[in-house]
Design an enzyme around this catalytic site. Structure first.
Site, PDB file in Angstrom:
ATOM      1  N   LYS A  22       0.822  -1.213   0.000  1.00 47.58           N
ATOM      2  CA  LYS A  22       0.000   0.000   0.000  1.00 47.58           C
ATOM      3  C   LYS A  22       0.857   1.264   0.000  1.00 47.58           C
ATOM      4  O   LYS A  22       0.665   2.167  -0.822  1.00 47.58           O
ATOM      5  CB  LYS A  22      -0.917   0.000   1.219  1.00 47.58           C
ATOM      6  CG  LYS A  22      -1.611   1.338   1.520  1.00 47.58           C
ATOM      7  CD  LYS A  22      -2.399   1.249   2.810  1.00 47.58           C
ATOM      8  CE  LYS A  22      -3.034   2.593   3.172  1.00 47.58           C
ATOM      9  NZ  LYS A  22      -2.045   3.511   3.778  1.00 47.58           N
ATOM     10  N   ASN A  23       1.802   1.357   0.929  1.00 53.55           N
ATOM     11  CA  ASN A  23       2.582   2.597   1.055  1.00 53.55           C
ATOM     12  C   ASN A  23       3.473   2.841  -0.158  1.00 53.55           C
ATOM     13  O   ASN A  23       3.668   3.984  -0.573  1.00 53.55           O
ATOM     14  CB  ASN A  23       3.421   2.557   2.338  1.00 53.55           C
ATOM     15  CG  ASN A  23       2.553   2.629   3.586  1.00 53.55           C
ATOM     16  OD1 ASN A  23       1.431   3.133   3.541  1.00 53.55           O
ATOM     17  ND2 ASN A  23       3.051   2.116   4.694  1.00 53.55           N
ATOM     18  N   ARG A 104      -5.175  10.885   2.846  1.00 52.82           N
ATOM     19  CA  ARG A 104      -3.834  11.260   3.298  1.00 52.82           C
ATOM     20  C   ARG A 104      -2.782  11.057   2.219  1.00 52.82           C
ATOM     21  O   ARG A 104      -1.830  11.818   2.107  1.00 52.82           O
ATOM     22  CB  ARG A 104      -3.456  10.469   4.553  1.00 52.82           C
ATOM     23  CG  ARG A 104      -2.075  10.882   5.048  1.00 52.82           C
ATOM     24  CD  ARG A 104      -1.773  10.493   6.460  1.00 52.82           C
ATOM     25  NE  ARG A 104      -0.478  11.046   6.844  1.00 52.82           N
ATOM     26  CZ  ARG A 104      -0.254  12.269   7.242  1.00 52.82           C
ATOM     27  NH1 ARG A 104      -1.260  13.118   7.331  1.00 52.82           N
ATOM     28  NH2 ARG A 104       0.957  12.698   7.552  1.00 52.82           N
ATOM     29  N   ASP A 128      -5.909   8.144   9.080  1.00 53.44           N
ATOM     30  CA  ASP A 128      -6.189   7.529  10.369  1.00 53.44           C
ATOM     31  C   ASP A 128      -6.306   8.566  11.468  1.00 53.44           C
ATOM     32  O   ASP A 128      -5.620   9.593  11.454  1.00 53.44           O
ATOM     33  CB  ASP A 128      -5.055   6.564  10.760  1.00 53.44           C
ATOM     34  CG  ASP A 128      -5.033   5.321   9.899  1.00 53.44           C
ATOM     35  OD1 ASP A 128      -6.121   4.875   9.517  1.00 53.44           O
ATOM     36  OD2 ASP A 128      -3.938   4.816   9.626  1.00 53.44           O
ATOM     37  N   ASP A 329       3.367   0.224  12.406  1.00 50.34           N
ATOM     38  CA  ASP A 329       2.117  -0.300  11.866  1.00 50.34           C
ATOM     39  C   ASP A 329       1.806  -1.719  12.338  1.00 50.34           C
ATOM     40  O   ASP A 329       0.680  -2.190  12.163  1.00 50.34           O
ATOM     41  CB  ASP A 329       2.146  -0.278  10.330  1.00 50.34           C
ATOM     42  CG  ASP A 329       1.965   1.125   9.777  1.00 50.34           C
ATOM     43  OD1 ASP A 329       1.539   2.005  10.549  1.00 50.34           O
ATOM     44  OD2 ASP A 329       2.246   1.341   8.589  1.00 50.34           O
ATOM     45  N   MET A 351       5.600   6.845  18.150  1.00 47.74           N
ATOM     46  CA  MET A 351       5.365   7.799  17.074  1.00 47.74           C
ATOM     47  C   MET A 351       3.997   8.476  17.100  1.00 47.74           C
ATOM     48  O   MET A 351       3.861   9.624  16.709  1.00 47.74           O
ATOM     49  CB  MET A 351       5.577   7.109  15.721  1.00 47.74           C
ATOM     50  CG  MET A 351       7.007   6.635  15.527  1.00 47.74           C
ATOM     51  SD  MET A 351       7.292   5.905  13.909  1.00 47.74           S
ATOM     52  CE  MET A 351       7.120   7.325  12.848  1.00 47.74           C
TER      53      MET A 351
END
Length: 444
Positions: A22-23, A104, A128, A329, A351
């Site tokens: 995804k990223n 985002r 998110d 994640d 984070m």
């Protein structure tokens, strides 16, 4: 708003193949804006965030052609992008800004648009609800390259533009944090900057490496790939290329967690082991058996798994860190897995200040968890002597959503998870793929 109805206690077995990352997809799809020639990207996951970004590119005039067909997952797709006729008026419209605010990943369009068009408009992007996710690193990097900012208060947006005439100029910069999206955005802005750009404290995740390799095939000049010191020599133009996405490391980790909790022998195929970093070892520290077979991972049935301890005997601590450290994640999944381990473990989420609040749902299901503060939680494992209880819950974000799904699959009884659109943002047809392994998940 859709929900999942999950019948817990069913064992999973068989083979599953991870989706494309995804990223990485969000980064390289935005990078197609840097050329007027065709760029073909394969292994693109069929998920909400990626599909919304592709639609956003179509809206601004990018020609997008899907090649159809199915791959080993049954949903694999390849797309060709050509950004030769962008609608510059639409790029400045309120409609475009509003769509960016809901996604985002749209922030990754700023660097390519600034580099190629000399201008971009941005508002605070969505995503998110896991705490503050600031964009300072992006903006400071653009500013170092010579970009100027203008806040339009009546529209609550920022105009970012390159100096007229000379455009962006290469420079040295030390990033204030090793932001993955910030690094990717600055790289894409710098490929057309005059001279040489040096980025220190750059993120070096495999997905950033993939972006750099793709840009180099397009004609960019990027060196230091895989390190935290990147050097980019500006070029005048880029051409088309072909690119294939890596498997999604977060999905691989999620499947390891599922197999540990409810698996009866699960094989995860084609994981690109060299790009997983310490993810398999993080699960091994919880006592989970993870076997390597070529480029596959095999997770046998785990009747019991015992949390490791440090050499001096102190309690195990798992904390997130920039690559090659443990990705934040996966902490949500690791927390769920730890609830059925033998032993205790401290999780330190550095984070994001709201990401651990989902553990309240696990506590309601019977998990023994002490939430020390917004960043730290201690999990005391049940050693499978006490099974989690079924519950009704809501998914607060992508990663907590998949963690709650794993918890529900292991629980006694039938659970319901609402707001599963969050899960759909990051996991491709997840109920179909898990049901094929023996789960019983119904979308209602």
């Amino acid at each position: 708003m859709a929900s999942f109805k999950i019948e817990g206690g069913r064992l999973l077995s068989g083979t599953i193949t991870p989706q494309g990352a995804k990223n990485e997809a969000l980064q390289v799809i935005c990078a197609t804006l840097l050329t007027s020639e065709e760029v073909t990207i394969s292994n693109i996951p069929d998920i909400r965030d990626v599909n919304n970004l592709i639609q956003l590119l179509k809206d601004i005039g990018v020609k997008v052609r899907g090649h159809g067909g199915t791959g080993v997952r049954g949903y694999e797709c390849s797309y060709t992008f050509q950004a030769d006729q962008l609608d510059l008026k639409y790029l400045e419209s309120d409609e475009f800004v509003q769509k960016c605010a809901a996604l985002r990943g749209s922030v990754l369009m700023i660097g390519p648009l600034l580099a190629r068009m000399g201008k971009a408009v941005i508002t605070k992007p969505g995503g998110d609800k896991i705490g503050r996710r600031r964009l300072d690193t992006h903006f400071l990097g653009f500013e170092k390259l010579g970009a100027k900012f203008h806040h339009l208060e009546n529209r609550n947006v920022y105009e970012i533009y390159a100096p007229k005439g000379n455009g962006l100029k290469g420079t040295y910069m030390l990033l204030d944090e090793a932001s993955v999206t910030g690094t990717a955005n600055i790289i894409m802005a710098a490929v057309f900057a005059q001279g040489t750009t040096t980025i220190y404290n750059a993120a070096c995740e495999p997905y950033v490496q993939q972006l750099c390799h793709m840009l180099n095939r397009m004609g960019a000049n990027i060196s230091g790939i895989g390190s935290n010191l990147l050097t980019i020599v500006g070029v005048e133009q880029l051409h088309g290329t072909q690119h294939r996405l890596l498997p999604d490391m977060i999905e691989v980790g999620s499947f390891i967690g599922m197999a540990a909790m409810v698996g009866d022998g699960v094989r995860i195929k084609d994981v690109s082991l060299k790009d997983l970093g310490i993810i398999p070892d993080a699960f091994r520290r919880l006592g989970v058996k993870v076997e390597v077979d070529g480029d596959d991972l095999y997770i046998p049935r785990q009747k019991h798994y015992v949390v490791d301890s440090f050499i001096d005997g102190t309690i195990m601590t798992l904390a997130d860190a920039p690559w090659p450290g443990l990705t934040p994640d996966l902490l949500s999944v690791l927390i769920v897995v730890a609830t059925q381990a033998r032993g205790s473990v401290l999780f330190h989420q550095k984070m994001f200040e709201s990401r651990l609040f989902f553990v309240d749902r696990l506590i309601d299901m019977g998990a023994q968890i002490i939430l020390c503060d917004p960043h730290r939680a201690v999990v005391v494992g049940h050693d499978r002597k006490l099974t989690l209880r079924a519950s009704r819950m809501s998914s607060p974000d992508i990663r907590a959503g998949i963690a709650l799904l794993i918890a529900a699959m292991s629980a006694n009884g039938t659970s319901t998870i609402s707001n599963i659109e969050q899960i759909d943002r990051g996991y491709e047809h997840i109920e179909d793929r898990l049901n094929a392994l023996g789960a019983k998940i119904e979308r209602i």
